[in-house]
Structure formats: C-alpha cells, structure tokens
Design an enzyme around this catalytic site. Structure first.
Site, PDB file in Angstrom:
ATOM      1  N   ARG A  38       0.823  -1.223   0.000  1.00  0.00           N
ATOM      2  CA  ARG A  38       0.000   0.000   0.000  1.00  0.00           C
ATOM      3  C   ARG A  38       0.853   1.268   0.000  1.00  0.00           C
ATOM      4  O   ARG A  38       0.444   2.301  -0.527  1.00  0.00           O
ATOM      5  CB  ARG A  38      -0.942   0.002   1.215  1.00  0.00           C
ATOM      6  CG  ARG A  38      -1.976   1.152   1.224  1.00  0.00           C
ATOM      7  CD  ARG A  38      -2.992   0.960   2.349  1.00  0.00           C
ATOM      8  NE  ARG A  38      -4.096   1.908   2.306  1.00  0.00           N
ATOM      9  CZ  ARG A  38      -4.243   2.940   3.145  1.00  0.00           C
ATOM     10  NH1 ARG A  38      -3.349   3.153   4.098  1.00  0.00           N
ATOM     11  NH2 ARG A  38      -5.274   3.745   3.040  1.00  0.00           N
ATOM     12  N   ILE A  64      -7.707   7.596  -1.062  1.00  0.00           N
ATOM     13  CA  ILE A  64      -7.587   6.139  -1.033  1.00  0.00           C
ATOM     14  C   ILE A  64      -8.301   5.740   0.252  1.00  0.00           C
ATOM     15  O   ILE A  64      -8.026   6.302   1.323  1.00  0.00           O
ATOM     16  CB  ILE A  64      -6.105   5.678  -1.065  1.00  0.00           C
ATOM     17  CG1 ILE A  64      -5.961   4.152  -0.908  1.00  0.00           C
ATOM     18  CG2 ILE A  64      -5.251   6.370  -0.020  1.00  0.00           C
ATOM     19  CD1 ILE A  64      -4.516   3.625  -1.120  1.00  0.00           C
ATOM     20  N   SER A  65      -9.262   4.821   0.157  1.00  0.00           N
ATOM     21  CA  SER A  65     -10.069   4.453   1.322  1.00  0.00           C
ATOM     22  C   SER A  65      -9.220   3.793   2.402  1.00  0.00           C
ATOM     23  O   SER A  65      -8.152   3.256   2.129  1.00  0.00           O
ATOM     24  CB  SER A  65     -11.171   3.477   0.908  1.00  0.00           C
ATOM     25  OG  SER A  65     -12.000   4.037  -0.073  1.00  0.00           O
ATOM     26  N   ARG A  66      -9.741   3.820   3.649  1.00  0.00           N
ATOM     27  CA  ARG A  66      -9.069   3.112   4.752  1.00  0.00           C
ATOM     28  C   ARG A  66      -9.009   1.619   4.435  1.00  0.00           C
ATOM     29  O   ARG A  66      -9.979   1.066   3.892  1.00  0.00           O
ATOM     30  CB  ARG A  66      -9.909   3.235   6.027  1.00  0.00           C
ATOM     31  CG  ARG A  66      -9.958   4.572   6.645  1.00  0.00           C
ATOM     32  CD  ARG A  66     -11.023   4.558   7.717  1.00  0.00           C
ATOM     33  NE  ARG A  66     -10.723   3.526   8.717  1.00  0.00           N
ATOM     34  CZ  ARG A  66     -11.538   3.227   9.738  1.00  0.00           C
ATOM     35  NH1 ARG A  66     -12.677   3.855   9.876  1.00  0.00           N
ATOM     36  NH2 ARG A  66     -11.197   2.305  10.597  1.00  0.00           N
TER      37      ARG A  66
END
Ligand code: SAH
Length: 216
Positions: A38, A64-66
């Site tokens: 990530r 960018i999502s959790r």
C-alpha cells in the site's frame, strides 16, 4: 520507485491483525492486504503511515479508502476466483488490486482523467492487470455486461438503475448509499426485477459524481 521491504511486510501483517480484530475474517481478504504494498500507492509524504488504518488524499480531491473499508467491502462481495467484477471509482487502484488478489477479472471506471491515467500505468508495474476505463461510472460498461459482482467506491445518493441492469441474476452489488454519511449496502439481485437489500453501518466516502467536472 520506492521498494518493498521486510519492514513493510511486517507492518502489513500488523495491519492484517488489526483488521481481524475489527471483525474482518475472510482469510483471502486478509492475505490480499498482507500482499499488497500500500505504501507504493501513496504520495511519498504519507508513506510512513501507509499501514495505519486511515484514508489519504490521492490528488484531484480524492482519497484512497481506509484498509478496513476496502476489506469490509471486499468481504461483502463474496468473491469466487474468475468472477467478473465491475468497480466504479478506480482512484489509486488499491481496491482494484485487492479484487485482483482475490482472483477476480476486474473492469474499473474512473472519471478523473489524471487518476485514470496514473493508475492505468502504475498498477501493471507492480503486477496487477485490470481493464481500465475513463468515464462516468453511473453508466457502467453495457458492452461488457453482465457482471457477477459490482463494487462502488464512492458515496452514491441512490442505487444507479443502469448498474443494476448490468448485474447478473444471483449477483451482488456493494454500494455506500447516502449524501454526507453513507450506509454500506449489500444488494443481491434475486430475480430480473427483484433485489434484496442488507445494510451494514456507516462509512464516509467522497461523492459519486454525475456529469459534473471537478476541475480536471
Ligand atoms: N477505490 C479507490 C477509492 C477512490 S475514492 C481507492 O482504493 O483508491 C472514489 C473514486 O471514485 C475517486 O477517484 C473519484 O474520482 C471516483 N468517482 C467519483 N464519481 C465517479 C463516477 N461517476 N464514475 C467513476 N468514478 C467516479
């Protein structure tokens, strides 16, 4: 490009443990999170915090999502290897790579040109290939329909009818529904004109935009 190291791998194992504690229990989803670097999806100023369970800006006003949100949505999709998945909101491509790790064939749409172009080039460089499309996700991809599963990674005010039409009978759509705060919603298409809805708590997403330009 920054590299992937044993330290990063260690941080990912901790992240996966945290997600398990937060209720994610699909082993394939947790393995995907452990496999995907990530930190390479983030702007270098956030790289040190890449394995915390938080969202980050990715440019063009998007995020960018959790990891927990990505894992939660993926788990709800009940993916099987080889399934054809439509993703709306490519963004950084992190969710896309999780779907690919799960064995899905991914078709992904992004409406921000700069994100579409950057992610289409970046993902294959770390080994993930998908079909990338620049356009309005509300319209879906009628020429490639039907899809086994559809995932929407931006907050939608209502269920887009055209996307429902592109879902196979027996298929699942996972969509965060709502304007300011979204309720994660699982929609099962049980017959040609019949759906079953299940709701799963509150999440926060950037909006799914329709025919509007953000300044790109
Ligand atoms: N899945 C992404 C999350 C990105 S945030 C990730 O893991 O990084 C949501 C994304 O949806 C943004 O990139 C935004 O530009 C995109 N988006 C918003 N409205 C859209 C639409 N109508 N069609 C396609 N993409 C859209």
């Amino acid at each position: 490009m920054a590299s992937d190291t044993f330290r990063h791998k260690g941080l990912r194992r901790q992240l996966s443990k945290l997600l398990r504690e937060k209720g994610i229990n699909n082993e394939d989803v947790l393995r995907a999170i452990e496999n995907i670097p990530r930190h390479l999806f983030l702007n270098s100023s956030f790289i040190e915090r890449a394995y915390e369970d938080i969202a980050f800006p990715i440019g063009s006003g998007q995020t960018i999502s959790r990891p927990h949100t990505v894992a939660f949505q993926t788990e709800l999709l009940e993916l099987k290897k080889g399934e054809k998945v439509l993703e709306i909101g490519t963004g950084s491509g992190f969710q896309t790579s999780v779907l690919i790790e799960m064995g899905a064939k991914v078709y992904t749409i992004e409406r921000q040109k700069s994100l579409y172009e950057a992610t289409k080039v970046f993902l294959p460089t770390i080994g993930y290939s998908a079909k990338f499309f620049y356009g309005d996700g509300y319209k879906g991809l009628p020429t490639f329909a039907p899809f086994d599963k559809i995932i929407i990674t931006a907050g939608a005010p209502t269920i887009p009818e055209s996307l429902l039409n592109q879902l196979k009978v027996g298929g699942i759509m996972v969509i965060p529904l709502g304007e300011n705060i979204q309720i994660m919603t699982l929609i099962k298409k049980v017959a040609e004109k019949k759906v079953e809805k299940t709701e799963f708590g509150e999440f926060k997403f950037v909006p799914l935009l329709e025919n509007k330009e953000w300044g790109d």
